[in-house]
Scaffold this motif. Sequence first.
Motif, PDB file in Angstrom:
ATOM      1  N   GLY A 199       3.706  -7.161  18.232  1.00 12.01           N
ATOM      2  CA  GLY A 199       2.332  -7.515  17.935  1.00 12.01           C
ATOM      3  C   GLY A 199       1.555  -8.072  19.119  1.00 12.01           C
ATOM      4  N   TRP A 200       2.200  -8.153  20.289  1.00 13.38           N
ATOM      5  CA  TRP A 200       1.543  -8.657  21.501  1.00 13.38           C
ATOM      6  C   TRP A 200       0.323  -7.802  21.844  1.00 13.38           C
ATOM      7  CZ3 TRP A 200       2.220 -13.351  22.722  1.00 13.38           C
ATOM      8  CH2 TRP A 200       2.186 -13.871  24.012  1.00 13.38           C
ATOM      9  N   GLY A 201       0.410  -6.504  21.530  1.00 13.46           N
ATOM     10  CA  GLY A 201      -0.684  -5.599  21.857  1.00 13.46           C
ATOM     11  C   GLY A 201      -1.976  -5.911  21.122  1.00 13.46           C
ATOM     12  N   GLU A 202      -1.871  -6.558  19.938  1.00  8.44           N
ATOM     13  CA  GLU A 202      -3.078  -6.911  19.200  1.00  8.44           C
ATOM     14  C   GLU A 202      -3.862  -8.016  19.882  1.00  8.44           C
ATOM     15  OE1 GLU A 202      -4.186  -5.119  16.651  1.00  8.44           O
ATOM     16  OE2 GLU A 202      -2.450  -3.876  17.172  1.00  8.44           O
ATOM     17  N   LEU A 203      -3.216  -8.713  20.809  1.00  6.02           N
ATOM     18  CA  LEU A 203      -3.891  -9.760  21.574  1.00  6.02           C
ATOM     19  C   LEU A 203      -4.288  -9.285  22.968  1.00  6.02           C
ATOM     20  CD1 LEU A 203      -1.516 -12.743  20.678  1.00  6.02           C
ATOM     21  CD2 LEU A 203      -3.700 -12.171  19.630  1.00  6.02           C
ATOM     22  N   SER A 204      -4.101  -8.025  23.260  1.00  2.00           N
ATOM     23  CA  SER A 204      -4.277  -7.502  24.612  1.00  2.00           C
ATOM     24  C   SER A 204      -5.737  -7.468  25.035  1.00  2.00           C
ATOM     25  CB  SER A 204      -3.696  -6.087  24.703  1.00  2.00           C
ATOM     26  OG  SER A 204      -4.457  -5.190  23.893  1.00  2.00           O
ATOM     27  N   VAL A 205      -5.920  -7.305  26.332  1.00  6.48           N
ATOM     28  CA  VAL A 205      -7.271  -7.145  26.880  1.00  6.48           C
ATOM     29  C   VAL A 205      -7.957  -5.943  26.239  1.00  6.48           C
ATOM     30  CG1 VAL A 205      -8.571  -6.636  28.993  1.00  6.48           C
ATOM     31  CG2 VAL A 205      -6.635  -8.238  29.065  1.00  6.48           C
ATOM     32  N   GLN A 206      -7.238  -4.841  26.108  1.00  5.11           N
ATOM     33  CA  GLN A 206      -7.820  -3.640  25.515  1.00  5.11           C
ATOM     34  C   GLN A 206      -8.259  -3.887  24.076  1.00  5.11           C
ATOM     35  OE1 GLN A 206      -5.113  -0.372  24.545  1.00  5.11           O
ATOM     36  NE2 GLN A 206      -6.585   1.094  25.388  1.00  5.11           N
ATOM     37  N   ALA A 207      -7.428  -4.575  23.304  1.00  2.00           N
ATOM     38  CA  ALA A 207      -7.743  -4.797  21.900  1.00  2.00           C
ATOM     39  C   ALA A 207      -8.946  -5.720  21.727  1.00  2.00           C
ATOM     40  CB  ALA A 207      -6.539  -5.376  21.179  1.00  2.00           C
ATOM     41  N   GLN A 208      -9.126  -6.650  22.638  1.00  3.75           N
ATOM     42  CA  GLN A 208     -10.177  -7.648  22.458  1.00  3.75           C
ATOM     43  C   GLN A 208     -11.490  -7.286  23.135  1.00  3.75           C
ATOM     44  OE1 GLN A 208      -9.233 -11.835  22.624  1.00  3.75           O
ATOM     45  NE2 GLN A 208      -7.038 -11.416  22.673  1.00  3.75           N
ATOM     46  N   THR A 209     -11.439  -6.414  24.126  1.00  9.15           N
ATOM     47  CA  THR A 209     -12.666  -6.059  24.852  1.00  9.15           C
ATOM     48  C   THR A 209     -13.663  -5.380  23.925  1.00  9.15           C
ATOM     49  OG1 THR A 209     -11.542  -5.874  26.989  1.00  9.15           O
ATOM     50  CG2 THR A 209     -13.604  -4.642  26.719  1.00  9.15           C
ATOM     51  N   GLY A 210     -14.882  -5.876  23.924  1.00 11.48           N
ATOM     52  CA  GLY A 210     -15.949  -5.308  23.104  1.00 11.48           C
ATOM     53  C   GLY A 210     -16.031  -5.862  21.702  1.00 11.48           C
ATOM     54  N   ASP A 211     -15.063  -6.669  21.290  1.00 11.91           N
ATOM     55  CA  ASP A 211     -15.096  -7.283  19.966  1.00 11.91           C
ATOM     56  C   ASP A 211     -15.791  -8.633  20.082  1.00 11.91           C
ATOM     57  OD1 ASP A 211     -14.697  -8.516  17.550  1.00 11.91           O
ATOM     58  OD2 ASP A 211     -12.505  -8.366  17.586  1.00 11.91           O
ATOM     59  N   PRO A 212     -17.004  -8.790  19.555  1.00  9.65           N
ATOM     60  CA  PRO A 212     -17.754 -10.034  19.758  1.00  9.65           C
ATOM     61  C   PRO A 212     -17.084 -11.257  19.152  1.00  9.65           C
ATOM     62  CG  PRO A 212     -18.839  -8.653  18.130  1.00  9.65           C
ATOM     63  CD  PRO A 212     -17.759  -7.815  18.743  1.00  9.65           C
ATOM     64  N   ALA A 213     -16.154 -11.054  18.230  1.00 12.17           N
ATOM     65  CA  ALA A 213     -15.459 -12.186  17.618  1.00 12.17           C
ATOM     66  C   ALA A 213     -14.171 -12.555  18.348  1.00 12.17           C
ATOM     67  CB  ALA A 213     -15.140 -11.879  16.155  1.00 12.17           C
ATOM     68  N   SER A 214     -13.813 -11.804  19.392  1.00 13.67           N
ATOM     69  CA  SER A 214     -12.530 -12.032  20.062  1.00 13.67           C
ATOM     70  C   SER A 214     -12.606 -13.237  20.996  1.00 13.67           C
ATOM     71  CB  SER A 214     -12.111 -10.798  20.854  1.00 13.67           C
ATOM     72  OG  SER A 214     -12.922 -10.644  22.012  1.00 13.67           O
ATOM     73  N   THR A 215     -11.444 -13.791  21.281  1.00 11.83           N
ATOM     74  CA  THR A 215     -11.365 -14.917  22.209  1.00 11.83           C
ATOM     75  C   THR A 215     -11.726 -14.486  23.622  1.00 11.83           C
ATOM     76  OG1 THR A 215      -9.683 -15.965  20.829  1.00 11.83           O
ATOM     77  CG2 THR A 215      -9.836 -16.713  23.115  1.00 11.83           C
ATOM     78  N   LEU A 216     -11.321 -13.276  24.020  1.00 14.19           N
ATOM     79  CA  LEU A 216     -11.678 -12.785  25.350  1.00 14.19           C
ATOM     80  C   LEU A 216     -13.188 -12.725  25.525  1.00 14.19           C
ATOM     81  CD1 LEU A 216     -11.092 -11.557  28.098  1.00 14.19           C
ATOM     82  CD2 LEU A 216     -10.790  -9.330  26.976  1.00 14.19           C
ATOM     83  N   GLU A 217     -13.906 -12.191  24.551  1.00 14.18           N
ATOM     84  CA  GLU A 217     -15.360 -12.099  24.688  1.00 14.18           C
ATOM     85  C   GLU A 217     -16.007 -13.480  24.621  1.00 14.18           C
ATOM     86  OE1 GLU A 217     -16.829  -9.675  25.822  1.00 14.18           O
ATOM     87  OE2 GLU A 217     -15.463  -7.997  25.473  1.00 14.18           O
ATOM     88  N   LEU A 218     -15.392 -14.419  23.907  1.00 11.83           N
ATOM     89  CA  LEU A 218     -15.901 -15.787  23.908  1.00 11.83           C
ATOM     90  C   LEU A 218     -15.808 -16.371  25.319  1.00 11.83           C
ATOM     91  CD1 LEU A 218     -16.866 -18.352  22.361  1.00 11.83           C
ATOM     92  CD2 LEU A 218     -14.442 -18.939  22.117  1.00 11.83           C
ATOM     93  N   TYR A 219     -14.683 -16.183  25.978  1.00 14.75           N
ATOM     94  CA  TYR A 219     -14.533 -16.671  27.351  1.00 14.75           C
ATOM     95  C   TYR A 219     -15.529 -15.998  28.282  1.00 14.75           C
ATOM     96  CZ  TYR A 219     -10.303 -19.597  27.106  1.00 14.75           C
ATOM     97  OH  TYR A 219      -9.405 -20.610  26.870  1.00 14.75           O
ATOM     98  N   ARG A 220     -15.663 -14.688  28.178  1.00 13.64           N
ATOM     99  CA  ARG A 220     -16.592 -13.983  29.056  1.00 13.64           C
ATOM    100  C   ARG A 220     -18.006 -14.516  28.889  1.00 13.64           C
ATOM    101  NH1 ARG A 220     -14.047  -7.922  28.030  1.00 13.64           N
ATOM    102  NH2 ARG A 220     -12.703  -7.883  29.877  1.00 13.64           N
TER     103      ARG A 220
END
Length: 551
Positions: free
Chosen positions: A449-470
Amino acid sequence: MTQHLAAPAADHTSGTRTDWWREAVIYQVYPRSFADGDGDGMGDLAGVRARLPYLKDLGVDAVWLSPFYASPQADAGYDVADYRAIDPMFGTLHDADAVIREAHDLDLRIIVDLVPNHSSDRHDWFRRALAEGPGSPLRARYHFRPGKGADGELPPNDWESIFGGPAWTRAEDGEWYLHLFAPEQPDFNWDHPAVRDEFRSILRFWLDMGVDGFRVDVAHGLVKAPGLPDIGHHDQLKLLGNDSMPFFDQDGVHEIYRSWRQVLAEYAGEKVLVAEAWTPTVERTARYVRPDEMHQAFNFQYLGTHWDAAELRSVIDSSLAAMRPVGAPATWVLSNHDVTRHATRFANPPGLGTQLRTPGDRALGLRRARAATLLMLALPGSAYLYQGEELGLPDVTDLPDEARQDPSFHRAQGQDGFRDGCRVPLPWTKDGSSYGFGTGGSWLPQPEGWGELSVQAQTGDPASTLELYREALRVRRTRRDLGAGDALQWLEAPEGVLAFRREGFVCTANTTGAAVRLPAPGRALLASADVETAADDVVELPADTTVWWAV
C-alpha cells in the motif's frame, strides 16, 4: 475550503536573497532512501540529481544531504572513513559535483552533513593508531586511555555509549578508546591541533566544490571535560539533553565554531553552519548561534513538544526569546532521520518518546501532522522538512528484525533502536517493485500500500498532503512576511486553540479533539482540513486543524 489561494505575488527565490538562511525552508535528503539511480536497491547521488526538479517544484529553498562519504556503513554513513571521498554505493565526486551544479541551476542551495565528533574505525588515522600501539602520536588524535583495575580490565571511566553499553572499547594491546556512539565510531580528540587543522581543510574542500553550508553532526560533543571525569549517574542515557554532561555542550566547542566561521568568510556568498546541538535548554542552544559562530541550530525542544496548545506556545515563546539576543533565527522541525515521523508520533498518546513501536491511529496522526505542519510554516524563522513528510508518510513499525540495520537496535541496551522505521525508501509511483524508488528493489522493505502514498498518487489531488505542502510553501514563498523577523502577536482564543497575528496574516490552530467556533479573523487562505465559514463570519474550526488567514 482546503488549499486554494488568490493569485500569488512576485516570486522571491532563495538565490536572490543575501540572508536566505534566516527564513529558508530546508529539505533533508537521506540519500540511501530517497531515490536509486543505478538499480542496486540503495539510494544514491544520481537518484538525488534526477529528483531535484521535484524539490524545486515542491518549493523548498535548500537541500540538506545526509552523509554520502566513504564509509563502512556501520552507522549509515555517520562513520566516515574519508571525508573527501564519496562512498561507491552513492557514486563519485563527479556525481557530487553534478548534484551541486544542477541544484544551483535550479536555484536550490546544497548543505552537506559534516561529522566531526568521530570518525570510522577504518579511517586511516585510527587504523595507523591501532597498528602503531600505545604511545603512537596518532593515538593522541583520539581518546586512548589505560583501563582501571589490577590489569586495566575496566573502562577508564563510567561513560555510556549513546547506543548502549560502555563508551569504551579495549584494543588488543590493552588500551581503551572512547566512542560516544558505536565502537566503530571512535571520538576525535579536539584538543589536538592536527584535528582542528584537518577539519578546517575539509571545510575548504567542500566549499571549493561549491556547497552552501554544513549541518554539523553532534555539534555539542566535540570537546570533553578535562580529565574525562566519571559521571556517577546510574542511568545516564535518560539524562541526555536534560542535564550537564562532561562529554556534551562543553564551553570549548565555541572556539572551534568561531574558527570555522572565519573559514566560511573566505568564500563569496552566504555559506552557513547549522548545529545539531542537543542541550538542556534553548538558552544553551542559543550560544551556538552567536554572531561569530554558527548561523542556525536545530530546535529539538520544538520537535519533542506534544500536540498541545499550551506546550507549543511555551516552546515557541521560549525559542524566539532565546534567539533574539544573539540575532539568530529560530528554527522549527517536526521529523528527521533519527526520530519517529510526526504522522506516527501524533497518532499515539503523548509521553511515549520519539521512537515508537506502534502505528497508532493513522487517520488521527495524519490529521494532526498536517495541522502541525501549517503551524510550523507560519512561524518566523527557518523550517526543516524531512523527506517523505510531504507525503504524510508514517513510520514503518513492523519491519522484521532481520531487515533492520540501525546499530542501536542490535545493541543490548540504549536507544529503542527503531530509527529504521523513518528511513524506509520513498514511494514515487503507485506501482512497481519499489514504487519508483529504483529498478532493483529497496534496501529496507516497503510496506504494502506504499504506492497509495506516492508522489504519483498524490500529485494533482487537492486534498492530498503533497499538494497541501506545495501550496503552503508557495504561500510562504510569495508572502515573505511569513518567515521573516522574529515577532508574532498572540490573540485571544478558546482553550486548546493557538491564534497569532503576523503582518497581514493570522494563523489559528485547534489542537483539541473537538470543533471550536470563533470569529473568522479574515479571508481564509489555506487549511489543513475542510473548513466552512458561516454567513455571520463565524468559523467552525474542526478538531486538529490549522487555518491560515489573510487580514
